[in-house]
Structure formats: structure tokens, C-alpha cells
Write a protein that holds these residues in place. Structure first.
Motif, PDB file in Angstrom:
ATOM      1  N   SER A 225      -4.250  -5.350   7.126  1.00 12.27           N
ATOM      2  CA  SER A 225      -3.929  -4.480   8.273  1.00 12.27           C
ATOM      3  C   SER A 225      -3.214  -5.188   9.420  1.00 12.27           C
TER       4      SER A 225
ATOM      5  N   SER B 189      -5.811   6.807  11.926  1.00 17.65           N
ATOM      6  CA  SER B 189      -5.411   6.186  13.195  1.00 17.65           C
ATOM      7  C   SER B 189      -3.962   6.476  13.555  1.00 17.65           C
TER       8      SER B 189
ATOM      9  N   LYS C 193       0.756   4.621   1.061  1.00 20.24           N
ATOM     10  CA  LYS C 193      -0.091   5.245   2.100  1.00 20.24           C
ATOM     11  C   LYS C 193       0.718   6.293   2.847  1.00 20.24           C
TER      12      LYS C 193
ATOM     13  N   GLU D  11       0.813  -1.227   0.000  1.00 21.10           N
ATOM     14  CA  GLU D  11       0.000   0.000   0.000  1.00 21.10           C
ATOM     15  C   GLU D  11       0.845   1.275   0.000  1.00 21.10           C
TER      16      GLU D  11
END
Ligand SMILES: O=C(O)c1ccccc1NCC(=O)[C@H](O)[C@H](O)COP(=O)(O)O
Length: 393
Positions: free
Chosen positions: A348, A184, A179, A177
Motif C-alpha cells: 500500500s 478509502s 483493483k 493488484e
């Protein structure tokens, strides 16, 4: 086959009529409804069996309508949020409006969380996304996007790339990913060059890439997606967005996406069926994401879904627990998954080779990883560290 088409009547409202060429005949004669309260599946684009590049006139087969519980619920006056709530979805698509719900003497008030206050960050993201998409759609209607798709490069086989990688390495295929930040964790990487990161991921064995496009909460962008697509990277690309409207799928495709994310905690079954159908028509893959057992069972009951992501992060609380993958992949569900030929992606909170082995033993054939790679000085080299071996060879 009877079709229903929508003619616009007033801003935000549609007049439902039957048969595009026959405006006043019956299906929903003269019914005016608030378009924003409709399921996305009934809102925005054409569902023509053969032609997905036509103007944004919505058409549905009568069979499709007749078979849909949600549509019947909606027809009988249930709101989109009620339909969603019946499926265990807690996220409301829009801020509820209307008069205050409590009156005490001369005072009227709304308790916190009963009114226009989002209940959690995911709901806030969805409300903001809804406003953002409404504006973007005005600027780039589907007719305009469809034109650009005529000359777009071919879609890459996202699921094929995952399968090939799994077969080659014997380890879960990696969707790495791109990102920059997250609600969070805040900013994950200051020195953020999306193209460099994408190239490094590919070089070090990623099968596919996930590119965050949400600007407000993730500091991502469609420019990043487009830049990676145009950089010569060969990995198929997942557009990591909060999709609530089918228009976004066409938009993602026009920016180079080969796959999109559909979140079962946000989208009722009818939307998932409708959106996965659009993906198929566009040749794209849909990664349908679940977090709990109810969402998993809903998604496994829908025909044609080939890629299911189990998110170990609860998007309402941000709690991350990788044992969630194992909990959801019990024997009964694994049987359905194998019968249907579904690839499961563990998503995740994956940081170590032990984490990768754990989710692989639970039954995943691919993993989606962001933070543990992106935070490293060299995110590409992070892949070897994460898997405990070089997966590029
Ligand atoms: O990552 C977040 O904080 C987040 C918050 C709200 C909605 C979605 C969010 N993340 C999306 C993802 O699920 C992850 O980006 C993806 O699975 C990678 O996770 P990780 O490896 O833990 O970065």
C-alpha cells in the motif's frame, strides 16, 4: 490419535462429541455451543492429516487441542472476541447481541459503539463478510467444492515466483493488484477490464497478481479471478479477500487462486495456524498481513509462515504511512525473518521509485501495489514508471 468431530444439532449450533464413529463418548460429551461464536479453526472443516478432500466433518488431533491456549480459553467460556482482544485484535467477528448494557430507571439503552454499530470500516466489512460467507456455504458446501478440486489445474508457486523475480531484477518482486475500487478511494478506474489489466501487468514484469474478489466494497468478484486464471496469464494469483472462515480458502482455490490473504488484525493466532496449515495442504501460499508491531511479533512467533505483508494502510482509519514498513522491520525482527526464510512484502501507498527504494532498504523483497498502477491510462506501463526502470527484462 484421538479426534473430535462435530455433529450438527441445530441451525448455527453444533454438538461436540468425541470420535466420529463413537458419538456419545467423552471429550465434550453433549456440549452444545453457538457455532458462530467459535474460532474459525473450530468451526468448519476437516483437519485430517492426510485427506483434505473429505466431507466437511471437523476433526482435530488431541495434541493440537491440548497445545492451544486459545482453545483452552474458549473451552473455559471465553468468547472468540475475548480471545481475539487478548491478542490485541480490535475487530469483533460478529455484531454483539444480547440485552442492552445500561439501565437507568425504567430505561434500558446501549451506548453508540457498544452495540451493533461497527466501530470502523474494517469491522463493518468483516460483519458483512460473515453473513455473506454463511450464505455461500449453504449454497456450496465443502463436499461440493472438494469434488471440483479433484480436476483443478495445479497450483502455481507464488513464493517461488517472487523469489525468482527478486533474483532476476535485484528489485522487490511486484504483486500487481487488479483493483477497481476501494472504500478509502472510491472508484479507481471506470474503464475496468480485469483480464486486459492482468495481461498488461504480466507483460510489463509483474511476478504475481493480486485480484480483489470482494464485491460490496471493492467491486471485485470471483468471476474476475476465474477469468484471469482462464486467460492464459502465467503469474500466480493471490485471492485478495477478507478470509474469516477456512471454507473461503477452498473456495478461492476452486476459483483459481494460488495464494490467499490472512489478516492478523482480524484473525487470532489459532485461526492463522489452522488456515496456513490448510493452505499448505492445498499447496497454496498464505500472505499473512500485519500492520503494527504486536501483529508482526504474533506472526513471527508462528511456525511455518513464509510470506508476511506489512500493510502501510491502517485498515481501521485508512491512514497510509510507508514509514510503517521500516518501523516494523527493526534489527531484531530482521534476524528472525532471515533465520526463518520469510519474504516480506511491502503493501500500500507505493507511488514512486523512491518509495520502492525506501521499502527495499527497509528489508522487503516484494511489494503489493494497486492504486498507483490502476489509475494510469496504461497500468502495464505504470510498472516501469513505478520502478524507474523496465523490470520485464
Ligand atoms: O484500499 C483500501 O481502501 C482498503 C480499505 C479497507 C481494507 C483494505 C483496503 N485495501 C487493501 C489493501 O491493502 C490494498 O488494496 C493493497 O495493499 C494495495 O494498496 P494500494 O497500492 O495503496 O492501492
Amino acid at each position: 490419535m484421538a479426534r473430535i468431530s462435530m455433529g450438527y444439532s441445530a441451525p448455527g449450533f453444533v454438538n461436540l462429541k468425541s470420535g466420529g464413529a463413537c458419538p456419545q463418548s467423552s471429550f465434550f460429551p453433549g456440549v452444545f455451543v453457538n457455532r458462530m461464536k467459535m474460532p474459525a479453526a473450530l468451526r468448519c472443516v476437516r483437519m485430517d492429516e492426510d485427506d483434505i478432500s473429505s466431507p466437511p466433518l471437523l476433526t482435530f488431533s488431541s495434541d493440537y487441542l491440548a497445545n492451544s491456549i486459545e482453545v483452552r480459553e474458549w473451552e473455559s467460556g471465553k468468547s472468540l472476541d475475548t480471545i481475539a482482544a487478548n491478542q490485541g485484535i480490535k475487530i469483533r467477528r460478529h455484531p454483539p447481541t444480547g440485552p442492552p448494557s445500561h439501565a437507568v430507571g425504567p430505561f434500558e439503552f446501549r451506548l453508540e459503539n457498544e452495540g451493533n454499530t461497527p466501530r470502523n470500516i474494517l469491522e463493518k466489512i468483516i460483519w458483512d463478510k460473515d453473513a455473506e460467507v454463511s450464505q455461500l456455504k449453504e449454497r456450496k458446501p465443502l463436499t461440493m467444492i472438494s469434488k471440483t478440486l479433484e480436476n483443478a489445474p495445479a497450483v502455481k508457486d507464488f513464493i517461488g515466483a517472487l523469489k525468482a523475480s527478486y533474483e532476476r531484477t535485484g528489485m522487490p518482486a511486484l504483486i500487481a493488484e487488479v483493483k477497481k475500487a476501494s472504500p478509502s478511494r472510491g472508484v479507481l478506474r471506470e474503464n475496468f477490464n480485469p483480464v486486459e489489466i492482468a495481461i498488461a501487468y504480466e507483460k510489463n514484469g509483474a511476478a504475481c497478481l493480486s485480484v480483489l474478489t470482494d464485491e460490496k466494497y471493492f467491486q471485485g468478484s470471483f468471476e474476475n479471478l476465474e477469468a484471469i486464471k482462464n486467460s492464459g496469464v502465467k503469474c500466480p494469483l493471490l485471492c485478495k479477500e477478507f478470509i474469516i472462515d477456512a471454507w473461503q480458502i477452498y473456495y478461492a482455490r476452486s476459483k483459481g487462486a494460488d495464494a490467499v490473504l490472512l489478516i492478523a488484525g482480524v484473525l487470532p493466532d489459532l485461526d492463522i495456524k489452522y488456515m496456513t496449515k490448510i493452505c499448505r495442504k492445498l499447496g497454496m501460499a498464505a500472505l499473512v498481513e500485519v500492520h503494527n508491531e504486536r501483529e508482526m511479533d504474533r506472526v513471527l512467533a508462528i511456525d511455518g509462515i513464509k510470506l508476511v505483508g506489512i500493510n502501510n494502510r491502517n485498515l481501521e482509519t485508512f491512514e497510509v504511512d510507508i514509514t510503517n514498513t521500516k518501523t516494523l522491520l527493526n534489527e531484531e525482527r530482521m534476524q528472525i525473518i532471515s533465520q526463518k526464510g520469510i519474504i516480506v512484502v511491502g503493501e500500500s501507498g507505493l507511488f514512486t521509485p523512491e518509495d520502492i527504494s525506501y521499502v527495499q532498504d527497509a528489508g522487503v523483497k516484494a511489494v503489493l501495489v494497486g492504486e498507483s498502477l490502476i489509475k494510469l491510462e496504461d497500468p502495464g506501463k505504470g510498472i516501469t514508471k513505478l520502478f524507474g526502470k523496465d523490470i520485464s527484462i
